[in-house]
Design a protein around this motif. Structure first.
Motif, mmCIF file in Angstrom:
data_model
loop_
_atom_site.group_PDB
_atom_site.id
_atom_site.type_symbol
_atom_site.label_atom_id
_atom_site.label_comp_id
_atom_site.label_asym_id
_atom_site.label_seq_id
_atom_site.Cartn_x
_atom_site.Cartn_y
_atom_site.Cartn_z
ATOM 1 N N ASN A 189 0.803 -1.230 0.000
ATOM 2 C CA ASN A 189 0.000 0.000 0.000
ATOM 3 C C ASN A 189 0.830 1.272 0.000
ATOM 4 O O ASN A 189 0.301 2.359 0.190
ATOM 5 N N CYS A 190 2.143 1.123 -0.134
ATOM 6 C CA CYS A 190 3.018 2.294 -0.035
ATOM 7 C C CYS A 190 2.771 3.249 -1.201
ATOM 8 O O CYS A 190 2.878 2.870 -2.360
ATOM 9 N N GLN A 191 2.429 4.484 -0.868
ATOM 10 C CA GLN A 191 2.203 5.512 -1.900
ATOM 11 C C GLN A 191 2.446 6.875 -1.270
ATOM 12 O O GLN A 191 2.626 6.966 -0.052
ATOM 13 N N CYS A 194 2.423 8.006 2.580
ATOM 14 C CA CYS A 194 2.872 6.960 3.501
ATOM 15 C C CYS A 194 4.067 7.496 4.301
ATOM 16 O O CYS A 194 4.977 8.094 3.734
ATOM 17 N N CYS A 196 6.608 6.110 5.598
ATOM 18 C CA CYS A 196 7.805 5.271 5.701
ATOM 19 C C CYS A 196 9.088 5.993 5.275
ATOM 20 O O CYS A 196 10.183 5.547 5.585
#
Ligand code: SER
Length: 596
Positions: A189-191, A194, A196
């Protein structure tokens, strides 16, 4: 490109595009007791976004120093800063989405400006709700500029709406620009959006066309505005290919000093790296807050309390790195030198240094008191069978003397004894339950800093405030407050001296509430809810989602950061020792608490 070159390029670009450069504002908002710090460049411009005429015209640009305290717990990662600078440009009812996006794209990608490869740029937009439509219009504008459809994401209000949370004022959907650092996706789901670290947000264009009303509805503003903010430190890091803001030229020399003092290396292990980042961020923020033209020294309230928390937290991390040197002495001059665009810092150098020295001294004393207490307890523990310091005792050291748990553990270890950690957590949680709020956990640092006596006086201040409103009238409003372990000082609006009878009546009301031994509770809510419940709400950060409301039984309700005692019965006897003039229309009371 150095950080200073980036600053100059930004201003030059917008000046070429007919913007007038205006100066940034004080970090401490003037004439606005509802917020502690300036949190964004648009903040001091609110009247002009609402339609007032700005003397410099309809296109403005500047750089603005900002402090955001909501993120303090995140500091230590690679991107979050307590103090940061924002480059901004504004259209006050002049251009709107079309030109804003065109200029943003040009400044970011054109080789005569930042020259960022468009493949590295990602865009987020508002997905729409009952108030504002999905921002397809901006998506088209971005695509027209050269952004690929696949680099555009639509997100909800939490991500792509800017405005004062819970309060009234100008707001609207925004479009945020992210840089892809090239790190791997953290999950499927990294977009953009995000946390992170793969996508770093560098710029935000807000399309301010709504005015949030006090009943929660949205009206259209008389003019359509653009409010943009580019994070100076993050963009500088991005342009230089750094994965963290701490690698830029504004931070590297600070980190080098910390490396020298600690005889350790940055980025060698996670724990030390986090401590170094916290020290660098917190000391820099403290220098800027104390060095502001309206700057304040460490204290137990408002902005001063934030400075205190920052310095003490930095000192804790310095101890972990076995640094014995004074942080203020080691870093202040360097930070001043690194920031020549803020001459106020060097003008206030002596004040900054003195304030640091006093605070570092004071915290050391607090720690020593805790150490003395611990030494008193140790013989007993050593004689016992389990050789464990109970959680209750560890919590008392923490709560009463501000002695951090990790230090109790360290010292215990040296003597071959252990600390009951679970017991500590239980005692801590019990204390939380009493104040009925999980939010205190976020204030762990703060709680440790406030002595029992200042906490008592802080609660007494709430009682005094309410009693004054009952005796003198609702026009009474807090204008200032200062607490030392010996006394409270409270400034409030009132046109004439108080009579002897009024003073006695106020004392009587406060002492009656103390005798009733009312419980003090804390609830988290939005500012709207707090105001609907009749809470006194001054000095609150209107940009924070939730506020803490402290209630003393049914007697008083106030938005406040705490900390407070658990019951009024702990306060002792309240007496007013002085009532005098403070300034025109403002009276000042000094009061003490004594044991009966
Ligand atoms: N106010 C917006 C922000 O802080 C844009 O300046 O992101």
């Amino acid at each position: 490109m150095t950080t200073e070159e980036l600053r100059q390029a930004y201003i030059e670009f917008f000046k070429l595009n007919q913007h007038k450069q205006i100066s940034g504002f004080s970090l401490i908002p003037e004439n606005d007791p509802t917020v502690l710090f300036t949190t964004a460049g648009m903040h001091p411009l609110v009247p002009y976004l609402m339609g007032a005429e700005h003397p410099c015209g309809k296109r403005l640009c500047n750089w603005q120093k900002c402090v955001r305290t909501g993120d303090i717990d995140e500091v230590g990662d690679s991107q979050h800063l307590t103090f940061f600078e924002m480059l901004g440009n504004w259209s006050l009812g002049d251009y709107f989405k079309d030109q804003a996006i065109e200029m943003s794209y040009q400044f970011l990608t054109d080789s005569s400006w930042l020259g960022i490869n468009p493949d590295k740029l990602f865009i987020t937009l508002f997905q729409g709700d009952q108030v504002a439509p999905r921002d397809e219009q901006s998506a088209e504008l971005w695509i027209k500029q050269g952004i690929e459809q696949g680099h555009i994401f639509f997100l909800g209000k939490k991500d792509n709406w800017w405005g004062p949370a819970g309060k009234t004022g100008p707001c609207g959907p925004d479009t945020e620009m992210f840089y892809d650092t090239g790190l791997p996706f953290c999950s499927a789901n990294c977009q953009p959006g995000c946390p992170c670290g793969k996508y770093v947000e560098i710029w935000n264009d807000v399309f301010m066309e709504y005015d949030k009303q006090s009943n929660g509805s949205y009206a259209e503003l008389s003019q359509k505005n653009v409010d943009t903010g580019m994070g100076l430190e993050r963009t500088s890091a991005t342009l230089n290919g750094y994965s963290s803001v701490y690698q830029i030229d504004k931070f590297q020399p600070i980190i080098e000093v910390i490396e020298k003092l600690s005889k350790r290396k940055f980025m060698e292990n996670k724990e030390d790296t986090v401590s170094m980042r916290v020290i660098a961020d917190h000391i820099r923020a403290a220098v800027f807050i104390m060095g502001d033209p309206l700057g304040v020294p460490p204290s137990n309230l408002d902005q001063g309390y934030i400075v205190r928390r920052l310095i003490r937290r930095a000192m804790r991390h310095a101890m972990q790195l076995e640094i014995n040197d004074q942080l203020g002495d080691s870093l202040t001059d360097l930070i001043i030198e690194l920031n020549p665009v803020y001459p106020e810092l060097s003008e206030r150098r002596n004040f900054i240094l003195e304030s640091f020295r006093e605070e570092e001294q004071r915290f050391k004393k607090t720690l020593n008191r805790g150490l003395t207490e611990l030494k008193k307890i140790l013989p007993q523990v050593l004689q016992s069978k389990q050789k464990v310091i109970s959680g209750r005792v560890a919590f008392k050291l923490y709560d009463t003397y501000g002695f951090p748990l990790e230090m109790t553990e360290e010292l215990a270890k040296e003597h071959g004894v252990e600390v009951d950690q679970e017991g500590f957590t239980r005692a801590f949680e019990k204390h939380q339950e009493k104040s009925r709020s999980g939010s205190e956990l976020r204030f762990k640092g703060g709680l440790a800093d406030a002595s029992e006596q200042t906490r008592k006086l802080h609660t007494a201040t709430h009682l005094l405030h309410q009693a004054l409103r009952m005796v003198l009238g609702e026009h009474v409003q807090q204008k200032g407050s200062n607490i030392t372990p010996e006394r409270l000082r409270f400034d409030f609006s009132h046109p004439q001296p108080m009579t002897k009878q009024e003073i006695e009546q106020v004392e009587k009301i406060v002492n009656e509430v103390i005798q009733k031994d009312l419980p003090i509770s804390c609830d988290l809510m939005t500012l709207d809810e707090a105001e609907n419940k009749g809470a006194i709400a001054l000095f609150v950060d209107k940009y924070s989602q939730q506020v803490k409301v402290y209630s003393v039984g049914d007697f008083s309700k106030e938005v406040c950061g705490g900390p407070h005692v658990d019951r009024t019965g702990e306060l002792g006897r309240f007496s007013i020792i002085k009532e005098q003039s403070s300034s025109a229309g403002v009276r000042r009371i000094k009061a003490i608490l004594s044991s009966e």
